[in-house]
Design a protein around this motif. Sequence first.
Motif: not given
Lengths: 202, 374, 641
Positions: A34-38, C206-212
């Motif tokens: 989602c962040m990528f396409f966002g 931290t892991s959530f921050l990384m994937i986002l």
Amino acid sequence: MEHAPATGHVAIEETTTGLSHRKLLIWAFLASECMFFGSLIATLLVYHGKSLSGPGPKEILDIPVTSVSTFVLLLSSLMMVMAYSAITRGRVKAFRIWIMCTAILGATFLGFQAFEFRHFALEGLTPRTNLFGSTFFTLTGFHGAHVTVGVIWLLSLFGYSFRGDLTRESGLSVDLAALYWHFVDIVWIVIFTVVYLIGVAL
Amino acid sequence: MNLHQSDETALRPAWRSRVSPSKDPMSHQNGRRYLSLLLFLFPLLALLLACTPSHPQSTFDALGDVAQKQLLLFRVIFWAAVFVFVVVEAILLYSVIRFRRRPNQAHPVPIHGNSRLEWAWTLAPAIVLAVIAVPTVRYVFETGNVPENEALRIKVIGHQWWWEFRYPQEYGNVVTANELRIPVGQVVVLTLESKDVIHSFWIPKLAGKVDLIPNRTNIMWIRAESEGEFYGQCAEFCGIAHAKMRFRVKAEASESFEAWVKAMKAPPPPPGSDAEAEGARLFTQKGCIACHKIEGTAAVGILGPNLTLFASRSTVGAGILDNTEYNVARWLRDPDEVKRGNLMAALAPFYRDPTMRLKEGEIEALVAYLHSLQ
Amino acid sequence: MAALTVPGVLRRPASYTGLWSWVTTVDHKRIGVLYGVTAFIYLLLGGTEAFLMRLQLARPDQSLVSPEAFNQLFTMHGTTMVFLVVMPLGAAFFNFMIPLMIGARDVAFPRLNAFSYWCFLGGSLLLNSSWFLGGAPNAGWFSYANLTSKAFNPGHGIDFWILGLMVLGVASMAAAFNFIVTIVNMRAPGMTLMRMPVFVWMTLVTSFLMILAFPVITVALIELMFDRMFGTNFFNPAAGGQPILWQHLFWLFGHPEVYILILPAMGIVSEILPTFSGKPLFGYPVVVFSGIAIGFLGWAVWSHHMFTVGLGPVANSVFALTTMTIAVPTGVKIFNWIGTLWGGSVRLTTPMLFAIGFIAMFIIGGLSGVMHAAAPSDAQQQDTYFVVAHIHYVLFGGAIFALFGGIYYWFPKVTGHLLGEGLGKLNFWLMIIGMNTAFFPMHFLGLDGMPRRIYTYSGEMGWGLWNFVSTVGVGIVILGVLVFLWNFFSSLRRGRPSGGDPWDGRTLEWSMPSPPPLYNFAAIPRVNSRDAYWEQKRGEVGDPPTNSPRSNSHNEHSSNGPIGRRPQGSYSDVAEAARLSIHLPGLSYFPILVAIGLTLAGFGLIYNLGLLFAGAALAVLSIYGWALEPVSDPAGHPLGH
């Protein structure tokens, strides 16, 4: 893609949430996507109407044609639901048919996209032409790449089904592909709305 | 889980190895307290030594409205920060020293928290920050919005690695480089643009920095409260010679400012010596005029800095060397040695081709000519 | 089955010893060690880069380092320290400790975990190979457009930077997915979310921050790559492109990235402080929630890196206020840590010194952070050495101190030996004195008008004194690191045997022998409270979590002899696992093959289309092999069943 064999210990794995690891993984992955396409869509919106030269969305986008390809992709999601439903009921032959339909419809969508890209290039819009070209081709190109990966994934599942690996218990493997496929489909709906419908209207 | 009771006798836990009977625990503790104290005082001591407003780019010597507001805000937050620093570090050090393990001490009471206390120290920083936020927002608007009584609007254009200043029509569209002249006590609005990459315009004693960005026009304003020469420097990394992209701002009384504008429009004086005449000839013949402009002459280039009234400037090479004959000759001899990466060394044929190097005599003549432009 | 799925291509590796066992390992502990060792080597490299810069700046007008080299040095110093040191050192602890702390036998996806490491190694080598292939990247770790365009930066340095970061991003995201699933899904019975150690919590955030956050920079990198390689216009002003867009995308990633660097450090400190205070963490829920709050707020502050780009007073005010808001949860954490010390019985061991040093230094970095939040005065500080001072108080005094604390704290768990306390304390004092000497004067330099990223300055500016002091400080830090290395190598073999629980620890990892057996827990423990192991040892809880009595014998074994006697993952562990019917994830070639494929594709994008296709093909084929290879392979496993 952690593929669990029917004979592996995955079937007996106990998890804290009760959900399988792979299911959680794909949801986290889709959040990331989602962040990528966002970000790609945001770039396109930021540059909307900022191109210094034509052609822009109004001049070049063909909404009727793309509506057809959008419909094709939506239909493929329906086929995917049928495929998943078939495998969870253990009907492998039906599964093969539905998953093949899904893949074919996906490939048809890609055909439309290839046609569209070629047509635009002939009309004078390439990624180098202007900001619209750069943002449009990058966004839809990456979406197309995702569809391509999806089609390969679906065909792989089709192939596995002949090895006897796919049974009612391993419906999860199909479920994961389905989640991915639906996600890619939803992203296209957003792209179609933002880039095509709104892009031409504004 | 297992208890490892057998380990207790076989293995002394590491931290206990420090407590040895032969040592006097008190002297040890004093030593550490002394060290801690030193550590604590060091920053404050250094701070006292570091108050050096005499330095040419010190932000503590604010001589313009914007810089003064920024300094005032800095002082408010600085003292608030010092207060917090002293209190929190003191409590930290106190608790480390006060609650050090004593020999044969029982396990401490396992306190898990105290919600009243935790609310208190959630609110305390929030209140301090709210207090700081008020002047912050106020000064954001005061320094960001241009005052009504604007007098003069100058366009600043950033180039790799020099500055171009374009004055408005009322000032005869005067163009100059690397030395901004402004009338003292007046609001001067600067519109900031860039020809190539991002730069940042910064005169620490007059105002904090604002970036110059391609495809974008930024605005800042300055007002010098006293006459003088102020140092400025590019603050956004912009390539190889970023460190040498400096400039000066000269704030002067409006009469001398007007006189300077007038002089900028006048043709240069006729050559006063043979060397100057020879220099003027070389300036054309060697192709300098392709990139540089000198008002009232055949030199109309725009790629490089405008050199009108060059001799009246304090510096050469974008604020990096005093404008002496020696330094101008040094620049002409080998610009790359003075300022690695500059475009003059890359573009001018007599630097690109070693066989065409300027001869010492030619350099002397060019220096004489350039220094006659005043 | 492996032979059936990939006929005649690769036999599944089966050896648990020797070099190949490291290449094919999927054991989270070994991967943790690999991460740690690699990251530490990069710490030495990044430190060398820093020291060269400091030597150049020690006096005015020096020319020890050319401007070209200087720009490469500061670019690579920043990139190395962020992506190749602090993040992977954090990952080393995630890998080694998270499964032990939550009572799991491995991570959720062991092969994905191995892939993360090899991909990290591949990306880092890709990035650093630029030194030998025409010059390292030279536009700063932030690489602002449009200085990175082909027109202003024609060499390959930026391409290496783009592709290196992309491969590193894949590594980070793969690891983050893995840890999210592991933490959410593999906790021991009874370990509810609010019983998890704070380090586990911070790893999760931290892991959530990384994937986002990583997808955002991936998009920025893609756009930059397309601009450079295919002539698109994303950051091309001539076609209307906005260089500012890069800054928005970069900092939308970059500020969460700051918390990716610091939250694990806060987690480590939150483990060390209670252990050596003899008290539970004060206000555990608040510490956890403030960590989550920081993770959320971190997304709303990116433009404070852009106060000088002219976004206007409204935007600047908003971002000033959101930035100040972050100081609240940060302050709360600091008070809770002090509350943990208060009334405790504080043991000043080396890990504890580093943890306290972290708090002391982080307070300074936090306060200067608040100064930056005030947009108007920040206009004087932005892009000066004041900011350099700030980030080093946060990332050196903060992250690096906590990571060193973590190394001293967990080294005995990894090796079965304690690091020397005397050398450890010398190490700490050299580092804290050195870093304050090096970085505190930078505050003065910044306020005295010294911009960042300048390779030289003239004597008339009056910056000579503090620059010299700063260089001396870096020298002291280097002495500290050398002491650490001495301590490390001497303790590895001859350090005091630690036993399973040298510090009187609270969390599950201390309940097992050091080093832990290949399969971690003979029986998965049941957890009844936050500091269960403590309460059990102190007899406060009647129903203790139990582990197999077998592990006691391991413990004595490892505590009596040097590490070499019972190497981790030894044959006897495999046999033991088989005896206990524990499924071990099988070794695999595929993770490293995919990583090699991606790295080759990266080189290919720069140099040669053929290489690109070869690399991509290797990656795709290996992914297929991976997908078809069972997680644990009974057939290929001599002792599996």
